[in-house]
Scaffold this motif. Structure first.
Motif, PDB file in Angstrom:
ATOM      1  N   GLY A  40       0.820  -1.211   0.000  1.00  0.00           N
ATOM      2  CA  GLY A  40       0.000   0.000   0.000  1.00  0.00           C
ATOM      3  C   GLY A  40       0.852   1.258   0.000  1.00  0.00           C
ATOM      4  N   ALA A  41       1.910   1.270   0.799  1.00  0.00           N
ATOM      5  CA  ALA A  41       2.794   2.435   0.855  1.00  0.00           C
ATOM      6  C   ALA A  41       3.559   2.602  -0.460  1.00  0.00           C
ATOM      7  CB  ALA A  41       3.766   2.297   2.014  1.00  0.00           C
ATOM      8  N   VAL A  42       3.986   1.487  -1.056  1.00  0.00           N
ATOM      9  CA  VAL A  42       4.717   1.555  -2.328  1.00  0.00           C
ATOM     10  C   VAL A  42       3.828   2.138  -3.417  1.00  0.00           C
ATOM     11  CG1 VAL A  42       5.713   0.146  -4.171  1.00  0.00           C
ATOM     12  CG2 VAL A  42       6.375  -0.270  -1.811  1.00  0.00           C
ATOM     13  N   VAL A  43       2.596   1.666  -3.500  1.00  0.00           N
ATOM     14  CA  VAL A  43       1.670   2.172  -4.527  1.00  0.00           C
ATOM     15  C   VAL A  43       1.403   3.658  -4.309  1.00  0.00           C
ATOM     16  CG1 VAL A  43      -0.706   2.023  -5.369  1.00  0.00           C
ATOM     17  CG2 VAL A  43       0.615  -0.060  -4.977  1.00  0.00           C
ATOM     18  N   ASP A  44       1.207   4.057  -3.056  1.00  0.00           N
ATOM     19  CA  ASP A  44       0.933   5.456  -2.754  1.00  0.00           C
ATOM     20  C   ASP A  44       2.126   6.341  -3.116  1.00  0.00           C
ATOM     21  OD1 ASP A  44      -0.795   7.513  -1.573  1.00  0.00           O
ATOM     22  OD2 ASP A  44       0.808   7.632  -0.079  1.00  0.00           O
ATOM     23  N   ASN A  45       3.322   5.923  -2.767  1.00  0.00           N
ATOM     24  CA  ASN A  45       4.509   6.715  -3.072  1.00  0.00           C
ATOM     25  C   ASN A  45       4.824   6.727  -4.564  1.00  0.00           C
ATOM     26  OD1 ASN A  45       5.471   7.798  -0.511  1.00  0.00           O
ATOM     27  ND2 ASN A  45       5.597   5.659   0.073  1.00  0.00           N
ATOM     28  N   LEU A  46       4.515   5.659  -5.257  1.00  0.00           N
ATOM     29  CA  LEU A  46       4.679   5.640  -6.706  1.00  0.00           C
ATOM     30  C   LEU A  46       3.764   6.686  -7.348  1.00  0.00           C
ATOM     31  CD1 LEU A  46       6.010   4.321  -9.158  1.00  0.00           C
ATOM     32  CD2 LEU A  46       4.133   2.684  -9.184  1.00  0.00           C
TER      33      LEU A  46
END
Length: 103
Positions: A40-46
């Motif tokens: 979830g954090a990776v998708v948000d930061n991407l």
């Protein structure tokens, strides 16, 4: 580059604050739905990186700032951290004819 008028600057600040507050909620929800909070954090930061890249493509001042950062980082790498980077390399900003910094 001209500064934003005060109402527009306040709107940008308020929008940024709301977006920052919402980011934690979005990360938590996305992590819960995928079962992996890191994903979830990776998708948000991407998504955030894509927004910055879009800004770099559209706003000339962002590209100029990136070029100045690149030169400053290169100077630090060449110096190897053993000496100070000259101010004229570290701060690459435009100046008015009277010497004041622009922006």
């Amino acid at each position: 580059m001209r500064p934003l008028p005060l109402p527009a600057a306040l709107a940008v600040v308020v929008l940024g604050g709301v977006a920052s507050a919402a980011q934690g909620v979005v990360n938590a929800e996305l992590g819960e739905r995928t079962g992996d909070p890191v994903l979830g954090a990776v998708v948000d930061n991407l998504g955030g990186c894509l927004i910055v890249l879009a800004g770099l493509a559209v706003v000339p001042a962002m590209r100029a700032g990136l070029a100045g950062l690149r030169r400053a980082l290169l100077a630090v790498l060449v110096a190897g951290g053993r000496r100070r980077v000259p101010a004229r390399v570290a701060v690459d900003r435009e100046r008015e004819p009277d010497g004041r910094l622009v922006g």
